[in-house]
Design a protein around this motif. Structure first.
Motif, PDB file in Angstrom:
ATOM      1  N   ASP A  12       0.817  -1.207   0.000  1.00 31.21           N
ATOM      2  CA  ASP A  12       0.000   0.000   0.000  1.00 31.21           C
ATOM      3  C   ASP A  12       0.858   1.267   0.000  1.00 31.21           C
ATOM      4  N   TYR A  13       1.927   1.263   0.797  1.00 32.60           N
ATOM      5  CA  TYR A  13       2.807   2.426   0.882  1.00 32.60           C
ATOM      6  C   TYR A  13       3.420   2.748  -0.483  1.00 32.60           C
ATOM      7  N   LEU A  14       3.903   1.740  -1.175  1.00 24.17           N
ATOM      8  CA  LEU A  14       4.548   1.969  -2.465  1.00 24.17           C
ATOM      9  C   LEU A  14       3.546   2.425  -3.516  1.00 24.17           C
ATOM     10  N   GLN A  15       2.308   1.959  -3.408  1.00 27.54           N
ATOM     11  CA  GLN A  15       1.278   2.424  -4.328  1.00 27.54           C
ATOM     12  C   GLN A  15       0.946   3.890  -4.081  1.00 27.54           C
ATOM     13  N   ARG A  16       1.000   4.309  -2.825  1.00 26.32           N
ATOM     14  CA  ARG A  16       0.669   5.695  -2.477  1.00 26.32           C
ATOM     15  C   ARG A  16       1.856   6.645  -2.639  1.00 26.32           C
ATOM     16  N   HIS A  17       3.051   6.082  -2.789  1.00 30.84           N
ATOM     17  CA  HIS A  17       4.256   6.908  -2.939  1.00 30.84           C
ATOM     18  C   HIS A  17       5.021   6.478  -4.189  1.00 30.84           C
ATOM     19  N   PRO A  18       4.480   6.792  -5.373  1.00 32.13           N
ATOM     20  CA  PRO A  18       5.132   6.344  -6.618  1.00 32.13           C
ATOM     21  C   PRO A  18       6.543   6.885  -6.793  1.00 32.13           C
TER      22      PRO A  18
END
Length: 276
Positions: free
Chosen positions: A227-233
């Motif tokens: 989720d973090y990586l999806q929200r922080h491209p």
């Protein structure tokens, strides 16, 4: 090592490999460095200042290796060092875009979903319990929950000495569970707030009351990272993707490789790192 920008995964010893295993299963395309500070393990009984000093030193090493993102797959380090590193140290570092995440917040965000009685037990090291990090964080997301804690100082030594399947483990699992449940018999959810404890899952299940939900952190932390990586491209784009895994230990590599395979599930070949 070729020039890469891996995700760093840190633990004071072997336990973080249970989290690392889940992360790799869900995000196999990324490059990773794992570091176990086995020479100075366990962190649990150490002071806040010492854990902070050791953890910061390891985080700085990860950054020097090109890691833009470091996961503290260690509850004690997350409890005693993470906030200070995030708030005090990261803003002063040359690359302020680097980030350090822990295992406590992802777990506390969803722990209330598992309990029917609204009573949750935290099983952790002395350091994690003393920090009171879990009750504080759970209060933010689940103020209606009643949270009880129990330090289990013998569990990490049992696991790291490969005695977690022996009769001695039965005694200590029963002892700590009895102490926790004596606080409230309606506790229906047990959080394994140490990454070593999943190796004791079967024995904990055996001696816990029927129907008790036992929650490990590996998949929770891995889901949170997705989720973090999806929200922080912008962070996701910085991480290299060659499916490389490199393992480091501050102690003997032969011992680390032998033990690490138990936690990680497959053979591990580590390199020695001298931080002193």
């Amino acid at each position: 090592m070729q020039a890469i920008s891996p995700i760093g995964v840190f633990d004071s010893g072997y336990g973080g490999l249970t989290v690392f295993k889940s992360i790799v299963q869900q995000l196999p395309q990324y490059d990773y460095l794992y570091l176990g500070d086995n020479a100075r393990s366990p962190y649990g009984p150490r002071s806040f200042d010492t854990v902070y000093e050791y953890t910061l030193q390891c985080v700085q090493w990860f950054f020097a290796q090109g890691c833009p993102l470091v996961i503290l797959a260690c509850n004690t380090a997350s409890a005693k060092a993470l906030r200070t590193i995030q708030q005090h140290d990261l803003p002063k570092m040359p690359d302020s875009g680097n980030r350090v995440l822990g295992v406590i917040r992802p777990t506390t965000e969803i722990i209330g979903q598992f309990s029917q009685t609204g009573k949750v037990g935290i099983l952790g090291t002395k350091g994690t319990v003393t920090s009171n990090s879990y009750p504080i964080e759970i209060e933010k997301f689940w103020p209606q929950l009643q949270v009880y804690q129990q330090a289990c100082p013998m569990w990490v030594p049992l696991v790291e000495n490969n005695e977690h399947n022996g009769d001695g483990a039965d005694f200590f699992v029963q002892e700590y569970l009895q102490q926790l449940l004596a606080q409230d018999a309606e506790i229906d959810t047990l959080l394994l707030a140490c990454t070593h404890y999943p190796l004791l899952h079967k024995k904990i299940q055996q001696y816990a009351p029927a129907g008790t939900r036992i929650v490990a952190q590996g998949d929770i932390v891995a889901n949170s990272l997705v989720d973090y990586l999806q929200r922080h491209p912008q962070m996701e784009q910085r991480i290299s993707k060659h499916a490389l895994r490199h393992f480091y230990t501050t102690d003997d590599t032969r011992s680390f490789d032998e033990q690490a395979s138990v936690f990680y599930g497959t053979a591990v070949q580590s390199q020695h790192l001298n931080l002193v």
